[in-house]
Design a protein around this motif. Sequence first.
Motif, PDB file in Angstrom:
ATOM      1  N   ARG A   1      -3.877 -34.232  -0.412  1.00 21.08           N
ATOM      2  CA  ARG A   1      -4.752 -35.413  -0.400  1.00 21.08           C
ATOM      3  C   ARG A   1      -5.895 -35.297  -1.396  1.00 21.08           C
ATOM      4  NH1 ARG A   1      -6.312 -37.241   5.448  1.00 21.08           N
ATOM      5  NH2 ARG A   1      -6.510 -39.281   4.455  1.00 21.08           N
TER       6      ARG A   1
ATOM      7  N   GLN B   1      -5.849 -33.997  -4.894  1.00 25.18           N
ATOM      8  CA  GLN B   1      -5.104 -33.410  -6.004  1.00 25.18           C
ATOM      9  C   GLN B   1      -6.025 -33.027  -7.164  1.00 25.18           C
ATOM     10  OE1 GLN B   1      -1.486 -35.285  -7.097  1.00 25.18           O
ATOM     11  NE2 GLN B   1      -0.669 -34.905  -5.082  1.00 25.18           N
TER      12      GLN B   1
ATOM     13  N   LEU C   1       8.273 -36.573  -9.810  1.00 27.08           N
ATOM     14  CA  LEU C   1       8.447 -37.879 -10.446  1.00 27.08           C
ATOM     15  C   LEU C   1       9.434 -37.784 -11.601  1.00 27.08           C
ATOM     16  CD1 LEU C   1       4.713 -39.068 -10.569  1.00 27.08           C
ATOM     17  CD2 LEU C   1       6.412 -39.505  -8.802  1.00 27.08           C
TER      18      LEU C   1
ATOM     19  N   ASP D   1      -5.919 -45.459 -15.528  1.00 24.85           N
ATOM     20  CA  ASP D   1      -5.652 -45.386 -14.088  1.00 24.85           C
ATOM     21  C   ASP D   1      -6.835 -44.732 -13.379  1.00 24.85           C
ATOM     22  OD1 ASP D   1      -4.743 -44.771 -11.522  1.00 24.85           O
ATOM     23  OD2 ASP D   1      -2.672 -44.589 -12.196  1.00 24.85           O
TER      24      ASP D   1
ATOM     25  N   ARG E   1       3.530 -32.391  -9.991  1.00 28.05           N
ATOM     26  CA  ARG E   1       4.126 -33.585  -9.392  1.00 28.05           C
ATOM     27  C   ARG E   1       4.894 -34.391 -10.445  1.00 28.05           C
ATOM     28  NH1 ARG E   1       1.225 -39.011  -7.370  1.00 28.05           N
ATOM     29  NH2 ARG E   1       0.958 -39.121  -9.601  1.00 28.05           N
TER      30      ARG E   1
ATOM     31  N   ARG F   1     -10.282 -40.122 -11.126  1.00 27.93           N
ATOM     32  CA  ARG F   1     -10.867 -39.453  -9.945  1.00 27.93           C
ATOM     33  C   ARG F   1     -10.388 -38.005  -9.864  1.00 27.93           C
ATOM     34  NH1 ARG F   1      -9.170 -43.191  -5.270  1.00 27.93           N
ATOM     35  NH2 ARG F   1      -9.595 -41.391  -3.980  1.00 27.93           N
TER      36      ARG F   1
ATOM     37  N   TYR G   1      -7.160 -43.672 -10.411  1.00 24.26           N
ATOM     38  CA  TYR G   1      -6.785 -42.501  -9.610  1.00 24.26           C
ATOM     39  C   TYR G   1      -6.808 -41.231 -10.476  1.00 24.26           C
ATOM     40  CZ  TYR G   1      -3.856 -39.354  -6.828  1.00 24.26           C
ATOM     41  OH  TYR G   1      -3.365 -38.267  -6.135  1.00 24.26           O
TER      42      TYR G   1
ATOM     43  N   ARG H   1     -12.675 -34.735 -10.117  1.00 21.92           N
ATOM     44  CA  ARG H   1     -12.654 -33.719  -9.057  1.00 21.92           C
ATOM     45  C   ARG H   1     -12.360 -32.336  -9.647  1.00 21.92           C
ATOM     46  NH1 ARG H   1      -8.601 -35.357  -5.686  1.00 21.92           N
ATOM     47  NH2 ARG H   1     -10.049 -36.511  -4.397  1.00 21.92           N
TER      48      ARG H   1
END
Lengths: 276, 350
Positions: free
Chosen positions: A226, A228, A241, A52, A236, A57, A54, A61
């Motif tokens: 925004r 994370q 979830l 994934d 999360r 990223r 995301y 980060r």
Amino acid sequence: MTARIDRIALLAVPGLAYLAVIYALPLLMLLAKSVQTAEGFSLAEYRAFFADEYNLRVLWRTLRVAALTTLLALAIAYPTAFVMSRAKGPWLTVFLVAMVLPMSLGVVVKAFAWSILFRANGFINTSLQWIGLTEKPVRMLFTETALVIGAANVFLPFMVLPIYAVVRQLDRGLPEAAVSLGAGPFFRFFNVTLPLTLPGVVAGSAFTFSMAISMYVIPSLIVGERQQTLSMLIARSFLYLRNEPLGSTISAVLLAIAIFVVVFSSWLARRLGART
Amino acid sequence: MTQIQKAGLTRRSLLRTSALAAVGTLAAPSILRAQSSEIVIGCAGSHTAWMEQIVVPHMKEAIGADILFEGTKSSVNLEKMASNKDAPYLSVVQMDDPVMIQAVEADLLTPITPDAVPNMTDLRADAVHMDGMWCNYVQPWAGVAYNTDYAEGVPSWEALWAPENAGQVIIPSLQNTEGMWTMFVAAMLGSGKPFSEAQYEVDAAFAKLEELKPNLLSVYTTMSQAFNLLEQGEISMLAGNFSSYTLPRKAEGVPVDLAAPKEGIFAMPSGICLVKGGPNPELAQAYVNEMLGETMQAAIADFASSVPANTTVKAGAVIPDGVPIYSPDWAFVAENRRAWIERFDKLMAL
């Protein structure tokens, strides 16, 4: 002699048992959940996580913010440790209290204080405009720069204290000997002082990086949802979830990074210690 | 060792005493809980003010209960209930309807019955759900909170998307129930359909939400921090906020107000339930009965500018005239929420 050593070693048993029950066992259960499916053992969650974009990223980060936080903390802590090592009497007390006292303040309070300072009408923006460096407020809140500054502030004592401990034991005769042999200030710093203080730098950097990579409250308050980080993804996954395998997988990834940092820094510190 | 023996303390007696002490320590919470008048209530973080000022003192006086409450998000309360299913420590939970549906599916609730909770017979019919698995106690309404120093009002939800409001807006995450309002409004504006149909137009909602990104300063999961930024003038609008939070702050003189845009406002689905197998069940039922009774309903509705669920109570919020109030298909929300959260987080990420 051997029997005596064994008896002394028994003193570690309560501590080890405590760690095994409170720390190691839940950790193993967590790791098991990341590879457990209805069909049995599987690395599918890991494959899905790394497939994934995301998640990658967020991982990048997290690493970047932790590295920048460590660098900024080091840049502030290194000269501070030298000043502290030369301080005597009440001044040394002032420095030590200034380092240790903020640690008694909750991280939430410190992160919230920074979020106030970073506002459009906060102290930093007002000062920049008053000095004339900017005409209108600069957007600082909810930026990565703000996060790095806030995190470096929170973790600064963990960088300063290990470096201070090493610098304090530095033989001041060595730089002086280098001077007597004609070494300039740059040569003296890079070839004498810096190598001797590197074990403290490595230890402080390992502390700071490990804490910065797993911080949760500071990014939650300073950069929000925004941008994370891995820790925010873990929260999360478990809380919102309700996806335990995903949360366990991300936790295992974070743990692997932390273990690598600790092992690598220990190896580096030993190697540097042997050289110096 | 010699000194220990002199004091009469042998290795065996030391081990025995230690074992008894350990067993006593581990058993103490259960023993104390069994005899206690204390019950733990899970609620929303935004309930803190009225829980402290109204509910806690009233419950001590009316039913002799010592109330401990844990204020957090509904989804976190659900996780606490699920994680402690075999040994629940929460007796009652106050959380939102879509999460209640998930709690029922996970078999975490026990029904509220008129025998044990007589006041539930005075509730509006639509306030009792799934044969009493949970009830709505009060209902705040949700619109757009704004800073009165920077805006005179918010006549339309389109204002959130207006170019002049770039960087001036914060919206709730879909992790928070109030985050759904922005999504449903985006569905209405994006699809051009009425709410009853637009709430199922998920792709249209996300397409419209993407257009909102230039105007967003942030997306929140902690409402109090976002509200603080609104009060301080860091932003001018906070989407999806509700009357029970904004209007009490307005009454305290803070420069904020809650707008009811022309496209419509939303009814916050505040529910109360009994935790299955929770401690002190009789006290828990008495607590719920009091929460649905006239005294508590009037006090909370007035304090939190909300609409009471008890039909005998005339108090609380005045619903804005001429503006439709929507209540979505919560079963559809509960079914899709996890997927929406993932999609929303990826869409909004920087």
